[in-house]
Design a protein around this motif. Structure first.
Motif, PDB file in Angstrom:
ATOM      1  N   ILE A   1       0.822  -1.222   0.000  1.00  0.00           N
ATOM      2  CA  ILE A   1       0.000   0.000   0.000  1.00  0.00           C
ATOM      3  C   ILE A   1       0.850   1.264   0.000  1.00  0.00           C
ATOM      4  O   ILE A   1       0.320   2.363   0.029  1.00  0.00           O
TER       5      ILE A   1
ATOM      6  N   ASP B   1      -3.574   9.616   0.581  1.00  0.00           N
ATOM      7  CA  ASP B   1      -2.464  10.484   0.187  1.00  0.00           C
ATOM      8  C   ASP B   1      -2.900  11.944   0.099  1.00  0.00           C
ATOM      9  O   ASP B   1      -2.170  12.845   0.529  1.00  0.00           O
TER      10      ASP B   1
ATOM     11  N   ARG C   1      -4.818  -4.447  -3.376  1.00  0.00           N
ATOM     12  CA  ARG C   1      -5.390  -4.090  -4.685  1.00  0.00           C
ATOM     13  C   ARG C   1      -6.765  -3.443  -4.512  1.00  0.00           C
ATOM     14  O   ARG C   1      -7.079  -2.440  -5.162  1.00  0.00           O
TER      15      ARG C   1
ATOM     16  N   LEU D   1      -6.420   4.618  -1.253  1.00  0.00           N
ATOM     17  CA  LEU D   1      -5.028   5.060  -1.120  1.00  0.00           C
ATOM     18  C   LEU D   1      -4.841   6.471  -1.667  1.00  0.00           C
ATOM     19  O   LEU D   1      -4.083   7.263  -1.101  1.00  0.00           O
ATOM     20  N   ARG D   2      -5.570   6.826  -2.745  1.00  0.00           N
ATOM     21  CA  ARG D   2      -5.515   8.215  -3.244  1.00  0.00           C
ATOM     22  C   ARG D   2      -6.093   9.165  -2.203  1.00  0.00           C
ATOM     23  O   ARG D   2      -5.564  10.246  -1.965  1.00  0.00           O
TER      24      ARG D   2
ATOM     25  N   SER E   1      -6.440   0.087  -3.396  1.00  0.00           N
ATOM     26  CA  SER E   1      -6.000   0.938  -4.500  1.00  0.00           C
ATOM     27  C   SER E   1      -7.137   1.192  -5.487  1.00  0.00           C
ATOM     28  O   SER E   1      -7.429   2.336  -5.841  1.00  0.00           O
ATOM     29  N   GLU E   2      -7.796   0.119  -5.918  1.00  0.00           N
ATOM     30  CA  GLU E   2      -8.857   0.238  -6.916  1.00  0.00           C
ATOM     31  C   GLU E   2     -10.059   1.021  -6.411  1.00  0.00           C
ATOM     32  O   GLU E   2     -10.758   1.659  -7.194  1.00  0.00           O
TER      33      GLU E   2
END
Length: 129
Positions: free
Chosen positions: A36, A120, A108, A116-117, A111-112
């Motif tokens: 991650i 951040d 995954r 995670l975006r 993320s998908e």
């Protein structure tokens, strides 16, 4: 004095906590953190199998937890009053019983799903969270 079932459960847990099992746990935690893109820590020095992923608002955490649950992952949202306002997070618990592929699949899915975006952007102080 403790009830006998509690003593028996503690005894059984200690029997399972072999050095190999502990090594497997920390290997899974390190693999998850690497997958991650966690902030670098001293040689995977996170000393807990509980990995928080801070996403910002309560709504963002609840929505992310619901998306992950629809994908088959139980990752609860932790929100105020348990944590300060604006620091709601997901609580990932990695265990030695998780297979490597399961850890990779969760990474995954995070993320998908955009988690995670969101993490951040929140860390940079950007976006509506």
């Amino acid at each position: 004095a403790l009830p006998l079932p509690a003593v028996a459960a503690a005894d059984a847990a200690l029997a399972l906590a072999t050095p190999q099992r502990r090594a497997q746990l920390w290997a899974r935690v390190c693999a998850f953190e690497a997958a991650i893109g966690s902030a670098p820590r001293k040689a995977c020095g996170w000393r807990s199998p509980i990995v928080p992923i801070e996403v910002g608002s309560e709504a963002a955490a609840l929505e992310a937890a619901a998306r992950l649950q629809r994908s088959g992952f139980l990752v609860p949202a932790i929100r105020p009053p348990t944590v300060p306002e604006g620091t709601s997070r997901l609580r990932v618990v990695v265990t030695a019983g998780h297979e490597e592929e399961e850890v990779a699949e969760l990474a995954r899915a995070l993320s998908e799903s955009g988690v995670l975006r969101l993490r951040d952007a929140h860390a940079r102080g950007e976006g509506e969270y």
